[in-house]
Scaffold this motif. Structure first.
Motif, PDB file in Angstrom:
ATOM      1  N   HIS A  51       6.503  25.210  42.455  1.00  0.00           N
ATOM      2  CA  HIS A  51       7.690  24.625  41.792  1.00  0.00           C
ATOM      3  C   HIS A  51       8.528  25.383  41.096  1.00  0.00           C
ATOM      4  N   GLU A  52       7.944  26.447  40.491  1.00  0.00           N
ATOM      5  CA  GLU A  52       8.746  27.499  39.928  1.00  0.00           C
ATOM      6  C   GLU A  52       9.832  28.231  40.750  1.00  0.00           C
ATOM      7  N   ALA A  53       9.395  28.630  41.923  1.00  0.00           N
ATOM      8  CA  ALA A  53      10.363  29.343  42.991  1.00  0.00           C
ATOM      9  C   ALA A  53      11.490  28.196  43.512  1.00  0.00           C
ATOM     10  N   TRP A  54      10.792  26.993  43.569  1.00  0.00           N
ATOM     11  CA  TRP A  54      11.637  25.783  44.126  1.00  0.00           C
ATOM     12  C   TRP A  54      13.050  25.681  42.977  1.00  0.00           C
ATOM     13  N   VAL A  55      12.319  25.646  41.531  1.00  0.00           N
ATOM     14  CA  VAL A  55      13.642  25.466  40.816  1.00  0.00           C
ATOM     15  C   VAL A  55      14.748  26.594  41.034  1.00  0.00           C
ATOM     16  N   ASP A  56      14.179  27.800  40.879  1.00  0.00           N
ATOM     17  CA  ASP A  56      14.797  28.988  40.909  1.00  0.00           C
ATOM     18  C   ASP A  56      15.832  28.925  42.097  1.00  0.00           C
ATOM     19  N   PHE A  57      15.346  28.577  43.309  1.00  0.00           N
ATOM     20  CA  PHE A  57      16.078  28.426  44.605  1.00  0.00           C
ATOM     21  C   PHE A  57      17.163  27.367  44.399  1.00  0.00           C
ATOM     22  N   HIS A  66      23.975  24.810  29.372  1.00  0.00           N
ATOM     23  CA  HIS A  66      23.977  24.378  30.399  1.00  0.00           C
ATOM     24  C   HIS A  66      22.953  24.642  31.561  1.00  0.00           C
ATOM     25  N   TYR A  67      22.997  26.143  31.669  1.00  0.00           N
ATOM     26  CA  TYR A  67      21.812  26.439  32.511  1.00  0.00           C
ATOM     27  C   TYR A  67      20.305  25.863  32.069  1.00  0.00           C
ATOM     28  N   HIS A  68      19.893  25.896  30.875  1.00  0.00           N
ATOM     29  CA  HIS A  68      18.441  25.622  30.814  1.00  0.00           C
ATOM     30  C   HIS A  68      18.477  24.012  30.780  1.00  0.00           C
ATOM     31  N   SER A  69      19.526  23.261  30.530  1.00  0.00           N
ATOM     32  CA  SER A  69      19.378  21.854  30.722  1.00  0.00           C
ATOM     33  C   SER A  69      19.149  21.414  32.190  1.00  0.00           C
ATOM     34  N   GLU A  70      20.075  22.300  32.778  1.00  0.00           N
ATOM     35  CA  GLU A  70      20.131  21.904  34.360  1.00  0.00           C
ATOM     36  C   GLU A  70      18.562  22.362  35.074  1.00  0.00           C
ATOM     37  N   ARG A  71      17.847  23.393  34.632  1.00  0.00           N
ATOM     38  CA  ARG A  71      16.836  23.757  35.083  1.00  0.00           C
ATOM     39  C   ARG A  71      15.787  22.844  34.772  1.00  0.00           C
ATOM     40  N   SER A  72      15.672  22.246  33.329  1.00  0.00           N
ATOM     41  CA  SER A  72      14.870  21.165  33.059  1.00  0.00           C
ATOM     42  C   SER A  72      14.892  20.172  34.000  1.00  0.00           C
ATOM     43  N   ARG A  73      16.193  19.481  34.121  1.00  0.00           N
ATOM     44  CA  ARG A  73      16.532  18.559  35.013  1.00  0.00           C
ATOM     45  C   ARG A  73      15.908  18.858  36.503  1.00  0.00           C
ATOM     46  N   GLU A  74      16.172  20.027  37.088  1.00  0.00           N
ATOM     47  CA  GLU A  74      15.771  20.208  38.372  1.00  0.00           C
ATOM     48  C   GLU A  74      13.959  20.152  38.293  1.00  0.00           C
ATOM     49  N   PHE A  75      13.475  20.690  37.279  1.00  0.00           N
ATOM     50  CA  PHE A  75      12.016  20.305  37.420  1.00  0.00           C
ATOM     51  C   PHE A  75      11.558  19.000  37.514  1.00  0.00           C
ATOM     52  N   ARG A  76      12.310  18.264  36.748  1.00  0.00           N
ATOM     53  CA  ARG A  76      12.049  16.981  36.641  1.00  0.00           C
ATOM     54  C   ARG A  76      12.313  16.010  38.012  1.00  0.00           C
ATOM     55  N   GLU A  77      13.290  16.476  38.495  1.00  0.00           N
ATOM     56  CA  GLU A  77      13.783  15.779  39.822  1.00  0.00           C
ATOM     57  C   GLU A  77      12.622  16.309  40.938  1.00  0.00           C
ATOM     58  N   ILE A  78      12.258  17.480  40.832  1.00  0.00           N
ATOM     59  CA  ILE A  78      11.089  17.910  41.874  1.00  0.00           C
ATOM     60  C   ILE A  78       9.952  17.306  41.866  1.00  0.00           C
ATOM     61  N   ARG A  79       9.531  16.973  40.524  1.00  0.00           N
ATOM     62  CA  ARG A  79       8.399  16.275  40.085  1.00  0.00           C
ATOM     63  C   ARG A  79       8.269  14.801  40.488  1.00  0.00           C
ATOM     64  N   GLU A  80       9.567  14.359  40.270  1.00  0.00           N
ATOM     65  CA  GLU A  80       9.830  12.819  40.425  1.00  0.00           C
ATOM     66  C   GLU A  80      10.431  12.250  41.673  1.00  0.00           C
ATOM     67  N   LEU A  81      11.312  13.181  42.075  1.00  0.00           N
ATOM     68  CA  LEU A  81      11.952  12.841  43.442  1.00  0.00           C
ATOM     69  C   LEU A  81      11.882  13.707  44.421  1.00  0.00           C
ATOM     70  N   GLN A  82      10.528  14.140  44.551  1.00  0.00           N
ATOM     71  CA  GLN A  82      10.308  15.188  45.582  1.00  0.00           C
ATOM     72  C   GLN A  82      11.005  15.190  47.114  1.00  0.00           C
ATOM     73  N   ARG A  83      10.978  13.983  47.600  1.00  0.00           N
ATOM     74  CA  ARG A  83      11.431  13.564  48.725  1.00  0.00           C
ATOM     75  C   ARG A  83      13.155  13.902  48.799  1.00  0.00           C
ATOM     76  N   GLU A  84      13.911  13.657  47.857  1.00  0.00           N
ATOM     77  CA  GLU A  84      15.342  13.774  47.727  1.00  0.00           C
ATOM     78  C   GLU A  84      15.555  15.084  47.459  1.00  0.00           C
ATOM     79  N   GLU A  85      14.735  15.559  46.697  1.00  0.00           N
ATOM     80  CA  GLU A  85      14.794  17.334  46.858  1.00  0.00           C
ATOM     81  C   GLU A  85      14.596  18.052  47.972  1.00  0.00           C
ATOM     82  N   GLU A  86      13.572  17.458  48.848  1.00  0.00           N
ATOM     83  CA  GLU A  86      13.414  18.304  50.003  1.00  0.00           C
ATOM     84  C   GLU A  86      14.547  18.075  50.977  1.00  0.00           C
ATOM     85  N   ARG A  87      15.285  16.631  50.923  1.00  0.00           N
ATOM     86  CA  ARG A  87      16.388  16.478  51.659  1.00  0.00           C
ATOM     87  C   ARG A  87      17.537  17.261  51.443  1.00  0.00           C
ATOM     88  N   GLU A  88      17.624  17.522  50.201  1.00  0.00           N
ATOM     89  CA  GLU A  88      18.600  18.491  49.628  1.00  0.00           C
ATOM     90  C   GLU A  88      18.541  19.737  50.328  1.00  0.00           C
TER      91      GLU A  88
END
Lengths: 238, 238
Positions: B128-134, B80-102
């Motif tokens: 982005h690595e630090a962003w995902v960790d956060f 679960h952790y690793h699949s969520e991590r991949s998802r966060e990476f993708r979202e930060i790349r594709e939906l950067q504004r959304e993630e900033e708002r979060e």
């Protein structure tokens, strides 16, 4: 037993509520242990009546141990949360510099320097309540516990254990001969374990077939071990 | 079952390691359920041999169900952790504004405005690595799981269940008459439950006496219920 990942902000990533987790917790053991106990006793040449008595005793004890254990763990989490909260308030009052350094340390992990934290520190110096809330979650990783959850969790876990345990036991209640009762118990419980594993996969993210297989394997392994040990000790001829 | 509060930053607030938690988890049920099962069977006028067979079958099944269940839950947490991590990476790349708002939304909970978050956002846009960790920790509340923990946790929980379960069962193994075996089992398990509760208080923060009393009460309640139900079903004369 009571601890779980709760996300106060957004739940889109993970579908399982605490209640689902409690049902899974209780039912996984409820389907497995009474099933294995009955299979084990069947290896020791006892009467069907003894299996029912042992099964009912096990289900009652298991439901109480898991339910009450869960209740006390949840109560303990609540007490723990409140004592940590008081402690944070005290530390922010008495050791403000220390606590500020802790915030800087948290952000340093993510590559941020003190300057980037300055607006946050400025705000928290004026709002200790928010500061404590922040430390509870970001330093200690503790969520605000729901006080009603302890009792609900206990009832859910215990209830799921009872429901799960009645599946393998019902055939022994209805059929006096051990061999057909054991056979029907194996079939019913096998199907129930597979369905339960498949349903569980919906919340855990594991694939349906793999989850069903895992659940059936745990039940089968537990029962086979119980059967062999009982056969060896009991000296019965199954 | 495997979830727990882990604090990567500082542990001064809470003394229990994951291993202690696993021992507590396994031993609490191990001391209680086989004890109650034996007490229940003693109400149904069975031979001491049947109690031993049922007890051993229960301990084996309980240790496997709890141990393997814990193993699979821990493995599930890792996946679960690793699949969520991949998802966060993708979202930060594709939906950067959304993630900033979060991120802004997270800090808004603590009374901070967007301006206060700006240095953090500026930094995360470059890392982005630090962003995902956060996000993993502060949005989703997920800690980096230890891959070796699953197996260790399974063995610890299962082993503690076996050790706990042998305490109430040993008297039935050594004494052929049911009444003295039951009496000695009650005394030994009562003492073990009280000591276990007292030892546990060291990690949970509950007072020693209260913790010991709670543990003995759970064991007593589970056994009394099992005894009464077995007596009622089995029709024995205890």
């Amino acid at each position: 037993m009571s601890a779980s990942h709760r996300h106060p902000h957004k739940e889109r990533h993970f579908a399982a509520s605490d209640t689902v987790r409690d049902v899974v917790l209780g039912m996984a053991d409820g389907l497995t242990v009474p099933f294995a106990l009955a299979a084990g006793l069947s290896a020791a040449n006892v009467a069907s009546r003894v299996v029912v008595v042992a099964g009912v005793a096990e289900i009652a004890a298991g439901a109480i141990a898991m339910g009450l254990g869960g209740y006390l763990a949840a109560r303990g989490d609540i007490d723990h949360y409140h004592s940590e909260r008081s402690r944070e308030f005290r530390e922010i009052r008495e050791l403000q510099r220390e606590e500020e350094r802790e915030i800087v340390d948290i952000f340093k992990t993510y590559g941020l320097d003190r300057a980037a934290c300055e607006p946050i520190l400025t705000h928290f110096r004026k709002d200790h309540e928010a500061w404590v809330d922040f430390m509870m979650r970001f330093e200690l990783g503790l969520e605000t516990p729901d006080p009603r959850r302890a009792l609900r969790s206990a009832v859910t876990i215990g209830g799921a254990y009872i429901v799960g345990g009645l599946v393998p036991l019902a055939p022994y209640m209805l059929i006096a001969q051990m061999k057909p009762a054991l056979l029907i118990s194996i079939i019913c419980t096998g199907i129930a374990l597979a369905l339960f594993g498949a349903a569980k996969s919906h919340f855990t993210g594991v694939s349906v077939w793999r989850s069903a297989l895992q659940t059936v394997l745990i039940g089968g392994l537990a029962s086979a071990t119980a059967f062999l040990l009982a056969h060896w000790i009991g000296g019965g001829s199954p």
